[in-house]
Design a protein around this motif. Structure first.
Motif, short mmCIF file in Angstrom:
data_model
loop_
_atom_site.label_atom_id
_atom_site.label_comp_id
_atom_site.label_asym_id
_atom_site.label_seq_id
_atom_site.Cartn_x
_atom_site.Cartn_y
_atom_site.Cartn_z
N TYR A 65 38.06 -28.40 -94.18
CA TYR A 65 38.86 -29.36 -93.61
C TYR A 65 39.98 -30.09 -94.69
O TYR A 65 39.53 -30.48 -95.59
N ASN A 66 41.11 -30.21 -94.14
CA ASN A 66 42.09 -30.76 -94.97
C ASN A 66 41.79 -32.16 -94.99
O ASN A 66 41.26 -32.92 -94.47
N ALA A 109 45.34 -23.88 -86.65
CA ALA A 109 45.21 -25.26 -87.44
C ALA A 109 43.74 -25.19 -88.13
O ALA A 109 43.91 -25.83 -89.22
N ARG A 110 43.00 -24.30 -87.82
CA ARG A 110 41.74 -24.22 -88.63
C ARG A 110 41.97 -23.83 -90.09
O ARG A 110 41.65 -24.24 -90.94
N ARG A 111 42.85 -22.81 -90.12
CA ARG A 111 43.16 -22.32 -91.24
C ARG A 111 44.11 -23.40 -92.31
O ARG A 111 44.11 -23.29 -93.54
N ARG A 112 44.75 -24.58 -91.41
CA ARG A 112 45.38 -25.39 -91.99
C ARG A 112 44.13 -26.70 -92.45
O ARG A 112 44.65 -27.67 -92.96
N GLY A 113 42.91 -26.47 -92.00
CA GLY A 113 42.19 -27.41 -92.19
C GLY A 113 42.44 -28.63 -91.34
O GLY A 113 41.83 -30.00 -91.40
N VAL A 114 42.90 -28.40 -90.09
CA VAL A 114 42.93 -29.33 -88.99
C VAL A 114 42.22 -28.86 -87.89
O VAL A 114 41.91 -27.69 -87.56
N PHE A 115 41.27 -29.86 -87.27
CA PHE A 115 40.59 -29.48 -86.20
C PHE A 115 41.04 -29.82 -84.80
O PHE A 115 41.32 -31.08 -84.55
N ILE A 116 41.24 -28.81 -84.00
CA ILE A 116 41.64 -29.00 -82.83
C ILE A 116 40.48 -28.64 -81.60
O ILE A 116 39.88 -27.81 -81.83
N TYR A 117 40.32 -29.64 -80.90
CA TYR A 117 39.68 -29.35 -79.35
C TYR A 117 40.53 -29.72 -78.31
O TYR A 117 41.30 -30.55 -78.63
#
Length: 445
Positions: A65-66, A109-117
């Motif tokens: 994660y970022n 987003a995961r590749r950017r370290g951002v968690f989306i649900y």
């Protein structure tokens, strides 16, 4: 209490490059104490990989994660972004129509370290501080879980009727009142409020066709002055429910946007108005819009569909633009009404071979980007981060804004989708950091 380790990705293995700190790690509403091995990577954003034990404590998958904010005592991860969606049913997953684009968004987003649900109204449990939602695993398959209340909420409810339901209104009010959550695009826009906001300001008033509320007197005035008028639902979208009326030789001709264009004749304005009100059930919330003469591409009318977004500095920029060409004989360009997509540059170069005219069109689009979204935020009191517009070009090369949408449909053009996701994640990171700094300053007072 035992403290677990968060290990940063791509850290140097040399002991000289490593500094150990004891801090609290935060992911949305969840937190836990950690020992954090930190290396300053010049020119690179900090990322942290969660051990499984830490991931369980933070209610997050054990990914990287970022680090969007940190101080002497704290480490803030992600951010955690919740997509409020009408596609989520209790105990279920998004429908097929939402699967591809949402999986693409979560993966990017995961590749950017951002968690989306993604979550629905039924998944929110304020007592536990957790939300039941869905995200994807590393195999790009849907997985359910209980996740932290997010740092950022993006309202992607796609049905106006659902957004107006008591349960959703209560949830949106709850989220907006939470000081730890930043929410954007919190509701649909309606055409009348957009027109009123823009028409009262000199910098934007000339960008919109004349619009009036629907009634007998206004209908007669518009037809007498302009010879043509569109009737549009104030809360409509996707070209649904639009009616076009033409006045010719003391007769009135009416056609609807649904299906093949068929013109119906009326002998008087009274007969026309009665048919509109009684047979077509057009209500007083509908609007009359002056018809703009649209340019044609290979004999068919077209307009621009363009999206604007906020970037990593919270400035409005153009995500991308495409052309929507109407089917033969149609007066609307929307794809559900038979329209088709074309590349922006292909159509504009064909219709406007003069480079100076094309440059003028670009300048007008840039002007719209810089002025209209900002004005709507200010005058409507909203946090907007993404808007799309349908923009007509008349034969003189002047641009007219026909529609503004705060719940844009997705573009099919891959380059526009990628730019959209880049801007979306940049903006979420920026706003989470800004929100955190504001909360820190407030707590220190």
């Amino acid at each position: 209490m035992q403290k677990h380790i968060i290990a940063e990705l791509e850290v140097a293995r040399s002991q000289n490059d490593r500094a150990i700190q004891e801090v609290s790690a935060y992911a949305g509403s969840q937190s836990c104490p950690v020992r954090y091995q930190r290396t300053i990577l010049r020119g690179k954003a900090d990322l942290a990989a969660l051990s499984r034990k830490i991931a369980v404590r933070l209610k997050m998958p054990a990914w990287s994660y970022n680090i969007y904010h940190s101080d002497e005592h704290s480490l803030y991860l992600g951010p955690v972004v919740g997509i409020l969606s009408s596609a989520i049913r209790p105990g279920g997953y998004p429908g097929r129509s939402e699967t591809r684009i949402n999986k693409e968004m979560i993966r990017f987003a995961r590749r950017r370290g951002v968690f989306i649900y993604m979550f629905g109204a039924s998944g929110v449990d304020k007592r536990k501080g957790l939300i039941e939602g869905v995200t994807t695993n590393l195999n790009n398959e849907w997985m359910q879980g209980l996740f932290p209340r997010p740092d950022i909420v993006y309202n992607r409810i796609r049905k106006r009727s659902l957004e107006k339901s008591p349960a959703i209104i209560a949830l949106l009010n709850q989220l907006e009142a939470d000081p730890d959550i930043f929410m954007f695009n919190s509701r649909f826009l309606n055409k009348w409020e957009v027109y009123q906001a823009a028409s009262g300001v000199p910098v934007t008033s000339s960008l919109f066709p004349l619009t009036m509320s629907f009634n007998h007197g206004n209908l007669e005035v518009m037809l007498n002055n302009y010879g043509q008028v569109l009737i549009k639902p104030s809360h409509g979208s996707l070209g649904k429910g639009i009616i076009k009326i033409k006045a010719q030789s003391n007769r009135y001709y009416l056609a609807k946007s649904s299906g093949p264009t068929q013109w119906h004749k009326y002998n008087s304005i009274d007969e026309l108005y009665t048919a509109i009100k009684d047979k077509m059930r057009v209500n007083d919330n509908s609007l009359l819009q002056r018809v703009v003469e649209l340019c044609r591409y290979k004999g068919r009318i077209f307009d621009i569909r363009i999206q604007f977004q906020k970037d990593a500095a919270s400035s409005w920029v153009t995500t991308g633009a495409a052309i929507r060409v109407a089917s033969r004989g149609q007066f609307v360009t929307h794809i559900p009404n038979g329209g088709r997509a074309e590349a922006y540059n292909t159509v504009i170069r064909h219709v406007f071979p003069n480079p100076a005219v094309r440059a003028g069109i670009k300048d007008q689009l840039d002007y719209i980007c810089s002025n209209v979204p900002v004005l709507l935020e200010e005058r409507l009191g909203l946090n907007l981060a993404i808007v799309s517009m349908d923009i007509a070009i008349d034969p003189d090369g002047k641009l007219w804004i026909l529609e503004v949408n705060s719940k844009p449909s997705h573009f099919n053009e891959p380059d526009i989708r990628r730019h959209h996701l880049q801007l979306l994640t940049d903006y979420c990171i920026h706003m989470a950091a800004e929100q955190r700094m504001k909360l820190t300053e407030r707590s220190s007072l």
